[in-house]
Design a protein around this motif. Structure first.
Motif, mmCIF file in Angstrom:
data_model
loop_
_atom_site.group_PDB
_atom_site.id
_atom_site.type_symbol
_atom_site.label_atom_id
_atom_site.label_comp_id
_atom_site.label_asym_id
_atom_site.label_seq_id
_atom_site.Cartn_x
_atom_site.Cartn_y
_atom_site.Cartn_z
ATOM 1 N N ALA A 48 -4.346 40.604 10.162
ATOM 2 C CA ALA A 48 -3.396 41.513 9.515
ATOM 3 C C ALA A 48 -1.972 41.239 9.986
ATOM 4 O O ALA A 48 -1.040 41.121 9.173
ATOM 5 C CB ALA A 48 -3.784 42.958 9.812
ATOM 6 N N VAL A 49 -1.815 41.128 11.296
ATOM 7 C CA VAL A 49 -0.486 40.882 11.863
ATOM 8 C C VAL A 49 0.051 39.539 11.395
ATOM 9 O O VAL A 49 1.219 39.406 11.009
ATOM 10 C CB VAL A 49 -0.537 40.929 13.405
ATOM 11 N N GLY A 169 -5.797 40.540 21.040
ATOM 12 C CA GLY A 169 -5.664 40.660 19.587
ATOM 13 C C GLY A 169 -4.308 41.121 19.119
ATOM 14 O O GLY A 169 -4.194 41.788 18.087
ATOM 15 N N VAL A 170 -3.261 40.797 19.853
ATOM 16 C CA VAL A 170 -1.903 41.164 19.449
ATOM 17 C C VAL A 170 -1.129 39.882 19.132
ATOM 18 O O VAL A 170 -1.422 38.818 19.655
ATOM 19 C CB VAL A 170 -1.180 41.962 20.556
ATOM 20 N N MET A 197 7.774 34.380 12.595
ATOM 21 C CA MET A 197 7.180 33.065 12.334
ATOM 22 C C MET A 197 6.194 32.685 13.436
ATOM 23 O O MET A 197 5.088 32.193 13.157
ATOM 24 C CB MET A 197 8.269 32.000 12.217
ATOM 25 N N VAL A 198 6.585 32.914 14.692
ATOM 26 C CA VAL A 198 5.688 32.603 15.813
ATOM 27 C C VAL A 198 4.414 33.434 15.714
ATOM 28 O O VAL A 198 3.299 32.928 15.883
ATOM 29 C CB VAL A 198 6.392 32.856 17.163
ATOM 30 N N SER A 203 -1.219 33.855 15.292
ATOM 31 C CA SER A 203 -2.308 34.695 14.787
ATOM 32 C C SER A 203 -3.335 33.869 14.024
ATOM 33 O O SER A 203 -4.542 34.118 14.125
ATOM 34 C CB SER A 203 -1.739 35.797 13.884
ATOM 35 N N VAL A 204 -2.880 32.890 13.252
ATOM 36 C CA VAL A 204 -3.803 32.022 12.511
ATOM 37 C C VAL A 204 -4.758 31.317 13.467
ATOM 38 O O VAL A 204 -5.974 31.266 13.235
ATOM 39 C CB VAL A 204 -3.019 30.978 11.686
#
Length: 268
Positions: A48-49, A169-170, A197-198, A203-204
């Motif tokens: 989501a993030v 998970g952040v 962008m980071v 997250s990906v």
């Protein structure tokens, strides 16, 4: 499903307004509000993030605000170290993860509530003096002067961000934004865009690692993710109209309350 959408919308809105912080609300919303475990919540929160941050990053790229070389370096180191955090997330007990996350939220709230000292100099937004910034923009080109000190600083930031994102998970925006303010002379709009962008890139990697470990996203998680993207779009449109200090105080207050509740639940 409706509750998941509401939580996702709020998380995306905060992320769009601040460039940081939204991700740290995602996990408590999923754990306390929707009943997921920390290991189940982490990939949903990261997805989501990351999706919401990608929307903001594209907007920042269109306006020439993203320091994309710095973002790619931080994300690369984050990608290398995120699996370390994911490994420990699956080794540690649920209670320990909740306690760590609660302490992290309190730290973020404290940083936001602490009055910021401004120093004389062109940047005027960090504790370091003008000549002491680790990463300086070239006044002629407007790009970073890539010294060994600057490269090492951004690489170290990426490594720490990767471990924390994999573990809890952040997205890591709460680390990237204050670090950029402290260590570079980039202006705030550029910091937020670069942070987004980071966050999207790291997250990906975290999501791929979690999927590889066998974690899957269900319908509730999907609703949360879609709503977070909508929230990000709204947040980016509203960010110029919301007083920054008021937003910081409100967000920090929410962090303290949620952290206290998570800590109470973890230790009860």
């Amino acid at each position: 499903m409706l509750l998941a959408s509401f939580f996702g919308l709020v998380m995306g809105l905060v992320l769009g307004l601040t460039g940081a912080g939204g991700g740290i609300l995602a996990v408590p919303a999923l754990v306390l509000g929707l009943g997921l475990t920390m290991t189940q919540a982490a990939p949903v929160a990261l997805f989501a993030v990351g999706s919401a941050a990608a929307i903001g990053a594209v907007d920042g790229l269109r306006h020439g605000l993203v320091r994309y070389r710095a973002a790619l370096l931080i994300a690369l180191l984050g990608a290398v170290f995120a699996p370390v955090g994911i490994y420990f997330a699956h080794q540690l007990p649920e209670k320990i993860l909740k306690v760590l996350f609660s302490l992290l939220m309190i730290m973020v709230a404290w940083r936001m509530l602490r009055p910021e000292k401004l120093d004389d100099g062109p940047s005027d937004h960090g504790h370091a003096n003008w000549g002491q910034k680790n990463c300086m923009l070239d006044q002629q080109t407007g790009r970073f002067s890539w010294t060994a000190k600057c490269t090492a600083t951004l690489a170290a930031l990426g490594a720490v961000t990767g471990v924390v994102s994999g573990l809890l998970g952040v997205g890591g925006g709460f680390l990237i934004v204050p670090a950029f303010k402290q260590l570079t002379d980039v202006q705030m709009r550029g910091i937020v865009a670069t942070s987004l962008m980071v966050i999207s890139l790291i997250s990906v990697i975290g999501v791929i690692g979690a999927f590889h470990a066998g974690v899957r996203i269900d319908g509730l998680g999907g609703s949360f993710i879609v709503a977070s993207i909508v929230g990000m779009i709204l947040g980016r449109k509203l960010c110029a109209r919301v007083p920054a200090r008021g937003l910081q105080i409100g967000f920090a207050s929410i962090c303290v309350v949620v952290a206290a509740y998570m800590l109470f639940r973890a230790l009860a």
